[in-house]
Design an enzyme around this catalytic site. Structure first.
Site, PDB file in Angstrom:
ATOM      1  N   SER A  32       0.701  -1.348  -0.164  1.00 27.55           N
ATOM      2  CA  SER A  32       0.111   0.028   0.073  1.00 27.55           C
ATOM      3  C   SER A  32       0.945   1.220   0.002  1.00 27.55           C
ATOM      4  O   SER A  32       0.757   2.193  -0.767  1.00 27.55           O
ATOM      5  CB  SER A  32      -0.983   0.008   1.188  1.00 27.55           C
ATOM      6  OG  SER A  32      -2.152  -0.988   0.951  1.00 27.55           O
ATOM      7  N   THR A  84      -5.177  -3.442   8.174  1.00 32.32           N
ATOM      8  CA  THR A  84      -5.331  -4.644   7.668  1.00 32.32           C
ATOM      9  C   THR A  84      -5.492  -5.754   8.910  1.00 32.32           C
ATOM     10  O   THR A  84      -5.526  -5.432   9.825  1.00 32.32           O
ATOM     11  CB  THR A  84      -3.857  -4.647   6.831  1.00 32.32           C
ATOM     12  OG1 THR A  84      -4.073  -6.190   6.214  1.00 32.32           O
ATOM     13  CG2 THR A  84      -2.549  -4.649   7.607  1.00 32.32           C
ATOM     14  N   LYS A  88      -9.492  -5.143  11.333  1.00 32.72           N
ATOM     15  CA  LYS A  88     -10.473  -4.433  10.389  1.00 32.72           C
ATOM     16  C   LYS A  88     -11.896  -4.472  11.249  1.00 32.72           C
ATOM     17  O   LYS A  88     -12.697  -3.464  11.092  1.00 32.72           O
ATOM     18  CB  LYS A  88     -10.829  -5.330   9.393  1.00 32.72           C
ATOM     19  CG  LYS A  88      -9.653  -5.126   8.211  1.00 32.72           C
ATOM     20  CD  LYS A  88      -9.852  -5.822   6.875  1.00 32.72           C
ATOM     21  CE  LYS A  88      -8.780  -5.435   5.716  1.00 32.72           C
ATOM     22  NZ  LYS A  88      -9.078  -6.240   4.746  1.00 32.72           N
ATOM     23  N   ASN A 109     -11.608  -0.720   6.526  1.00 37.54           N
ATOM     24  CA  ASN A 109     -10.210  -0.898   6.195  1.00 37.54           C
ATOM     25  C   ASN A 109      -9.420   0.291   6.044  1.00 37.54           C
ATOM     26  O   ASN A 109      -8.230   0.505   5.844  1.00 37.54           O
ATOM     27  CB  ASN A 109     -10.232  -1.809   4.921  1.00 37.54           C
ATOM     28  CG  ASN A 109     -10.403  -1.256   3.594  1.00 37.54           C
ATOM     29  OD1 ASN A 109     -11.434  -0.084   3.698  1.00 37.54           O
ATOM     30  ND2 ASN A 109      -9.699  -1.238   2.527  1.00 37.54           N
ATOM     31  N   GLY A 150     -14.491 -14.858   7.055  1.00 36.26           N
ATOM     32  CA  GLY A 150     -13.646 -13.894   8.037  1.00 36.26           C
ATOM     33  C   GLY A 150     -14.156 -12.505   7.492  1.00 36.26           C
ATOM     34  O   GLY A 150     -15.161 -12.272   6.876  1.00 36.26           O
ATOM     35  N   GLY A 151     -13.245 -11.542   8.027  1.00 37.32           N
ATOM     36  CA  GLY A 151     -13.335 -10.125   7.791  1.00 37.32           C
ATOM     37  C   GLY A 151     -13.664  -9.783   6.300  1.00 37.32           C
ATOM     38  O   GLY A 151     -14.574  -9.206   5.744  1.00 37.32           O
ATOM     39  N   ALA A 152     -12.671 -10.545   5.540  1.00 39.28           N
ATOM     40  CA  ALA A 152     -12.696 -10.069   3.806  1.00 39.28           C
ATOM     41  C   ALA A 152     -13.974 -10.651   3.382  1.00 39.28           C
ATOM     42  O   ALA A 152     -14.547 -10.138   2.434  1.00 39.28           O
ATOM     43  CB  ALA A 152     -11.558 -10.670   3.282  1.00 39.28           C
ATOM     44  N   TYR A 237      -2.457 -12.071  -2.942  1.00 37.63           N
ATOM     45  CA  TYR A 237      -1.796 -11.349  -3.809  1.00 37.63           C
ATOM     46  C   TYR A 237      -0.186 -11.921  -3.770  1.00 37.63           C
ATOM     47  O   TYR A 237       0.653 -11.387  -4.407  1.00 37.63           O
ATOM     48  CB  TYR A 237      -1.998  -9.907  -4.055  1.00 37.63           C
ATOM     49  CG  TYR A 237      -1.556  -9.105  -2.905  1.00 37.63           C
ATOM     50  CD1 TYR A 237      -2.552  -8.718  -2.051  1.00 37.63           C
ATOM     51  CD2 TYR A 237      -0.214  -8.814  -2.467  1.00 37.63           C
ATOM     52  CE1 TYR A 237      -2.344  -7.982  -0.836  1.00 37.63           C
ATOM     53  CE2 TYR A 237       0.286  -8.012  -1.269  1.00 37.63           C
ATOM     54  CZ  TYR A 237      -1.032  -7.587  -0.329  1.00 37.63           C
ATOM     55  OH  TYR A 237      -0.522  -6.931   0.501  1.00 37.63           O
ATOM     56  N   GLY A 258      -5.107 -11.634  -7.235  1.00 35.56           N
ATOM     57  CA  GLY A 258      -5.526 -10.876  -5.715  1.00 35.56           C
ATOM     58  C   GLY A 258      -4.869  -9.258  -5.748  1.00 35.56           C
ATOM     59  O   GLY A 258      -5.619  -8.495  -5.121  1.00 35.56           O
TER      60      GLY A 258
HETATM   61  P1  ATR Z   1      -9.604 -12.031   6.765  1.00 40.40           P
HETATM   62  O1  ATR Z   1      -9.713 -10.725   7.550  1.00 40.40           O
HETATM   63  O2  ATR Z   1      -8.533 -11.919   5.724  1.00 40.40           O
HETATM   64  O3  ATR Z   1     -11.024 -12.477   6.294  1.00 40.40           O
HETATM   65  P2  ATR Z   1     -10.043 -13.947   9.037  1.00 40.40           P
HETATM   66  O4  ATR Z   1     -10.963 -12.941   9.464  1.00 40.40           O
HETATM   67  O5  ATR Z   1      -8.875 -14.361   9.816  1.00 40.40           O
HETATM   68  O6  ATR Z   1      -9.178 -12.984   7.727  1.00 40.40           O
HETATM   69  O7  ATR Z   1     -10.507 -15.113   8.185  1.00 40.40           O
HETATM   70  C1  ATR Z   1      -9.824 -16.161   7.510  1.00 40.40           C
HETATM   71  C2  ATR Z   1     -10.515 -17.219   6.605  1.00 40.40           C
HETATM   72  O8  ATR Z   1      -9.807 -18.071   6.382  1.00 40.40           O
HETATM   73  C3  ATR Z   1     -11.735 -18.033   7.660  1.00 40.40           C
HETATM   74  O9  ATR Z   1     -12.848 -18.243   7.047  1.00 40.40           O
HETATM   75  C4  ATR Z   1     -10.838 -19.097   7.861  1.00 40.40           C
HETATM   76  O10 ATR Z   1     -11.513 -20.129   8.371  1.00 40.40           O
HETATM   77  P3  ATR Z   1     -12.258 -20.688   9.776  1.00 40.40           P
HETATM   78  O11 ATR Z   1     -13.417 -19.458   9.929  1.00 40.40           O
HETATM   79  O12 ATR Z   1     -12.647 -21.884   9.730  1.00 40.40           O
HETATM   80  O13 ATR Z   1     -10.855 -20.011  10.582  1.00 40.40           O
HETATM   81  C5  ATR Z   1     -10.253 -19.620   6.658  1.00 40.40           C
HETATM   82  N1  ATR Z   1      -8.896 -20.189   6.954  1.00 40.40           N
HETATM   83  C6  ATR Z   1      -7.941 -20.020   7.314  1.00 40.40           C
HETATM   84  N2  ATR Z   1      -7.090 -21.087   7.494  1.00 40.40           N
HETATM   85  C7  ATR Z   1      -7.619 -22.102   6.711  1.00 40.40           C
HETATM   86  C8  ATR Z   1      -7.203 -23.226   6.469  1.00 40.40           C
HETATM   87  N3  ATR Z   1      -6.015 -24.013   6.873  1.00 40.40           N
HETATM   88  N4  ATR Z   1      -8.324 -24.264   5.716  1.00 40.40           N
HETATM   89  C9  ATR Z   1      -9.500 -23.732   5.371  1.00 40.40           C
HETATM   90  N5  ATR Z   1     -10.001 -22.445   5.766  1.00 40.40           N
HETATM   91  C10 ATR Z   1      -8.939 -21.603   6.109  1.00 40.40           C
END
Ligand code: ATR
Length: 287
Positions: A32, A84, A88, A109, A150-152, A237, A258
């Site tokens: 960024s 980030t 978030k 964000n 998750g958040g994204a 990315y 990405g």
């Molecule tokens: P972000 O803000 O980037 O979305 P996050 O809120 O930590 O980050 O979300 C990460 C996502 O990746 C979640 O959906 C997580 O699944 P869980 O809810 O089961 O934790 C998913 N994720 C992370 N590692 C994973 C893995 N090894 N296999 C499948 N999903 C995974």
């Protein structure tokens, strides 16, 4: 008080400028700052604006915000705060108000300090929508599989819901998918053993970490379910091309990489921080 010294250091690097910083952990390799600084130079406003980075860990956010408020009462020069991972969602409690999209997405964000108030925005949804528009792809009413909850994924659900898509959320932890699905009126499934169901959609979006860090070389879906007429959207990315993107290219599917999400969320964020429109190419050329 730990962050006051760091904020002063940042200020001394950019004297008399309006400064934006990206905070998070990890943040060292964030693209960024390069993206925004290049666009400032391109618009010939680099003597007025600068963009830097600062490592703030999950349990340090409160201390950071106390110090930031203190710092800005005296200096007022930190006008933009990009959040980030992992801030978030947690950042919201420290803000004075939220933009319309951030209110619905419940994740921020980009924070703009207008001299008095800290206002939280979400531009991630725009980073998801615009790459489709750039390609002339109409996503209205498409069937979309979003992998991750998750958040994204929240911004992602918002972007597709806005376009009346039929969304299914697939997540490793089904409970999280269910909560998100219920909130936005989507369907929820466990990620494991549901590859065929994912393949029934027009657009497949990866919003998980699968493909980066320790999970480089892994794909959240099997190659066998990917078809030529799928559109694959990848949020990772680094690496620039994940295993999922590689599979998608091999079967001849359209792939949105990405860096495009990173680019367009940054374009919208630039507008919020400066009230100016950047030249997309100037932001893109450093990615
Ligand atoms: P972000 O803000 O980037 O979305 P996050 O809120 O930590 O980050 O979300 C990460 C996502 O990746 C979640 O959906 C997580 O699944 P869980 O809810 O089961 O934790 C998913 N994720 C992370 N590692 C994973 C893995 N090894 N296999 C499948 N999903 C995974």
């Amino acid at each position: 008080m730990k962050f006051l010294a760091k904020l002063n250091e940042i200020k001394s690097r950019h004297p008399d400028k309006k400064i934006s910083i990206i905070i998070g952990f990890p943040v060292e390799h964030s693209l960024s700052p390069a993206m925004h600084n290049n666009a400032y130079k391109d618009l010939k406003i680099y003597d007025e604006y600068a963009y830097d980075k600062l490592e703030v860990k999950e349990d340090e956010l409160r201390e950071f915000f106390v110090d930031l408020k203190h710092f800005n009462i005296i200096n007022g020069c930190i006008i933009g705060l990009t959040c980030t991972m992992p801030h978030k969602i947690n950042i919201i409690q420290y803000l004075d108000s939220l933009g319309d999209e951030a209110k619905v997405i419940k994740a921020v964000n980009s924070v703009f300090f207008d001299g008095q108030k800290y206002i939280g925005y979400n531009t991630d949804w725009y980073g998801i929508e615009r790459p489709f528009k750039e390609r002339g792809i109409h996503i209205n009413n498409k069937k979309v599989a979003i992998i991750g909850a998750g958040g994204a994924s929240r911004a992602c659900v918002y972007a597709f819901k806005k376009n009346d898509c039929l969304i299914s959320i697939f997540n490793r932890t089904i409970e999280k998918a269910k909560v998100l699905a219920e909130e936005f009126g989507c369907e929820a499934f466990e990620l494991k053993d549901n590859d065929d169901k994912i393949g029934e959609n027009d657009i497949i979006v990866n919003m998980t970490n699968v493909g980066m860090g320790d999970l480089v070389g892994k794909s959240p879906v099997k190659k066998e379910v990917l078809k030529k007429n799928h559109i694959i959207f990848e949020c990772i990315y680094k690496p620039s091309e994940t295993k999922l993107a590689e599979y998608a290219k091999e079967v001849g599917a359209e792939v949105i990489l990405g860096y495009e999400m990173l680019l367009y969320q940054g374009v919208k964020q630039f507008e919020i921080y400066t009230s100016k429109i950047p030249r997309v190419e100037a932001m893109k050329e450093v990615l």
